[in-house]
Write an enzyme that holds these catalytic residues in place. Structure first.
Site, mmCIF file in Angstrom:
data_model
loop_
_atom_site.group_PDB
_atom_site.id
_atom_site.type_symbol
_atom_site.label_atom_id
_atom_site.label_comp_id
_atom_site.label_asym_id
_atom_site.label_seq_id
_atom_site.Cartn_x
_atom_site.Cartn_y
_atom_site.Cartn_z
ATOM 1 C CG ASN A 95 -0.410 0.729 2.400
ATOM 2 O OD1 ASN A 95 -0.464 1.955 2.483
ATOM 3 N ND2 ASN A 95 0.137 -0.029 3.354
ATOM 4 C CG PHE A 123 -0.537 9.077 7.283
ATOM 5 C CD1 PHE A 123 -0.450 7.713 7.507
ATOM 6 C CD2 PHE A 123 0.447 9.893 7.836
ATOM 7 C CE1 PHE A 123 0.583 7.178 8.287
ATOM 8 C CE2 PHE A 123 1.482 9.374 8.613
ATOM 9 C CZ PHE A 123 1.553 8.006 8.834
ATOM 10 C CB SER A 182 3.773 5.573 7.381
ATOM 11 O OG SER A 182 3.321 5.458 6.047
ATOM 12 C CG ASN A 206 3.141 4.386 1.934
ATOM 13 O OD1 ASN A 206 3.941 4.060 1.063
ATOM 14 N ND2 ASN A 206 2.425 3.502 2.613
ATOM 15 C CB THR A 207 4.044 10.477 5.228
ATOM 16 O OG1 THR A 207 2.667 10.086 5.247
ATOM 17 C CG2 THR A 207 4.139 11.972 5.473
ATOM 18 C CE LYS A 226 2.262 -0.135 12.798
ATOM 19 N NZ LYS A 226 0.863 -0.234 12.308
ATOM 20 C CG ASN A 232 4.288 1.272 9.653
ATOM 21 O OD1 ASN A 232 3.556 0.854 8.753
ATOM 22 N ND2 ASN A 232 4.111 2.447 10.222
#
Length: 338
Positions: free
Chosen positions: A116, A120, A186, A188-189, A222, A251
Site C-alpha cells: 500500500n 494517511f 510509515s 508513504n509520507t 510504531k 510497520n
C-alpha cells in the site's frame, strides 16, 4: 463458520479493486455498528476471553486490529462485536487529507501480501474527534474493548513543524483514547521516517510527554522494520528516557524481495513476507528493553501468533492476515493462548 469467509466472502471481495473492497467492508461494518441485530450476529465470531493487563489497561484478549484498517474510527462497535481485544484507529493527522493518488493498494495472493501507498488518507483530527464524541454519546461505545488512536504527521506540514502537528492531534483525540500511538514509521509520507532519528525523536516524545502530564495516557510508538541495529538502539533509548509505554513492532517494510521483480510496486509491504523480520524486531526489542512490545506483521495463524509471543510480544495486532483469513482468525489464535 470458520471457512465461510475464505470460501464465499473473500472471493467476492478479491474480485474487486482492493480499495473498493476495503471501502465496501468498512461501509458494511459501519452500518452494522448501528444495528443491534447485526452486532449480535457478528458476536458469533468472538473468541474465548483471554484477559490481559498491560500498561495499566485490562484487555479482554491480547489480539488487536492494527492501525490502517479503520482510519476514521467509523466502525468501532462492529470491530468490538467481532471480538477484538483492542482496536487501533488511524493513522489520524491534524489536517484532513486525501492521501496519495490511486491506485494505491495492491494484492499479492500467492505471497499472501499487500503493498500500500495510501499516505494517511483520513478525515482529520477535528472530524474524527467529533465522530468519537458522537459515538460515546450514542451509548454504543464498546465496553471492555480498548481503543487506541494512532496519530501521524500531515503531508502538508513541514518536517520542522511535525511536533506541533502531533501535539494538535494528541490534544484533540486523547480524551477518547485508552492509549495513543505515534506513527513515525510509515514509508508513504515523505520524510516521516526521519522522525525516528536520534535527533528528532526525543523532541517529539518530550513534547507529547509534556502534553500528557494531565491526560496520563499510555503513549506507544510504531517503528519501521527497516531500521539498522544502531538505529533501533537509539529508538529504544529515546523511548526509555521519555517514558514510552510500549513499542509496536512493526510497520510495513520497504524490503520487497519476496515480490517478483516484474510485479513489484512502490509502497509498504505487509503480510506473510514480513513475518520473520517483524518477529526479529520483537525479539530484539524484548531482549534489550523492558518496554512492552506489541507485535504487528505477518500474523496469519496460531503458529504465527505463538511465534511473536515466544519472541517477547505482550499483545498482537492483525491486519493483512485478517484480510486473507477473515474473522475466524481471532478464535483460531485465542484458542491456543494459555
Amino acid at each position: 463458520m470458520k471457512n465461510l469467509y475464505q470460501q464465499f466472502v473473500r472471493p467476492i471481495l478479491f474480485s474487486l479493486d482492493p480499495e473498493t473492497a476495503h471501502h465496501l467492508a468498512i461501509a458494511w461494518l459501519r452500518m452494522a455498528s448501528h444495528l443491534d441485530l447485526a452486532l449480535r450476529a457478528l458476536k458469533a465470531f468472538q473468541p474465548p476471553a483471554k484477559p490481559k493487563a498491560l500498561f495499566g489497561l485490562n484487555f479482554p484478549n491480547p489480539i488487536g486490529l492494527a492501525a490502517g484498517f479503520d482510519k476514521n474510527g467509523a466502525a468501532i462497535p462492529a470491530w468490538a462485536a467481532l471480538g477484538f481485544g483492542f482496536i487501533e484507529i488511524g493513522t489520524v493527522t491534524a489536517k484532513a487529507q486525501p492521501g496519495n493518488p490511486k491506485p494505491r493498494i495492491f494484492r499479492f495472493p500467492k505471497e499472501q501480501a499487500l503493498i500500500n501507498r495510501l499516505g494517511f488518507n483520513n478525515d482529520g483530527a477535528d472530524a474524527i474527534a467529533e465522530r468519537l464524541r458522537g459515538l460515546r454519546a450514542s451509548g454504543r461505545w464498546p465496553g471492555s474493548c480498548r481503543i487506541g488512536i494512532n496519530i501521524g504527521k500531515s503531508k502538508a506540514t513541514a518536517l520542522s513543524e511535525a511536533t506541533a502537528d502531533y501535539v494538535y492531534s494528541f490534544q484533540r483525540l486523547h480524551p477518547f483514547a485508552d492509549y495513543v500511538a505515534l506513527n513515525v514509521s510509515s514509508p508513504n509520507t515523505p520524510g516521516l521516517r526521519e522522525l525516528q532519528g536520534r535527533e528528532q525523536l526525543p523532541i517529539l516524545l518530550q513534547a507529547i510527554a509534556d502534553q500528557n502530564r494531565t491526560a496520563r495516557k499510555p503513549i506507544l510508538i510504531k517503528v519501521a522494520p527497516d531500521l539498522l541495529p544502531n538505529e533501533l538502539e537509539d529508538v529504544i533509548a529515546s523511548c526509555e528516557q521519555n517514558g514510552i509505554a510500549g513499542i509496536i513492532a512493526t510497520n510495513t517494510t520497504l524490503d520487497h524481495s519476496a515480490i517478483p521483480a516484474g510485479q513489484d510496486l512502490e509502497g509498504g509491504l505487509s503480510g506473510a513476507p514480513l513475518r520473520e523480520k517483524s518477529t526479529a524486531f520483537v525479539r530484539a526489542i524484548a531482549t534489550r528493553s523492558t518496554i512492552p512490545v506489541i507485535a504487528s506483521g505477518g500474523i496469519f495463524d496460531a503458529a504465527g501468533a505463538r511465534e511473536k509471543l515466544e519472541a517477547g510480544a505482550q499483545l498482537l495486532q492483525v491486519y493483512t492476515g485478517y484480510i486473507y483469513r477473515g474473522p475466524g482468525l481471532l478464535r483460531e489464535i485465542a484458542e491456543t493462548l494459555p
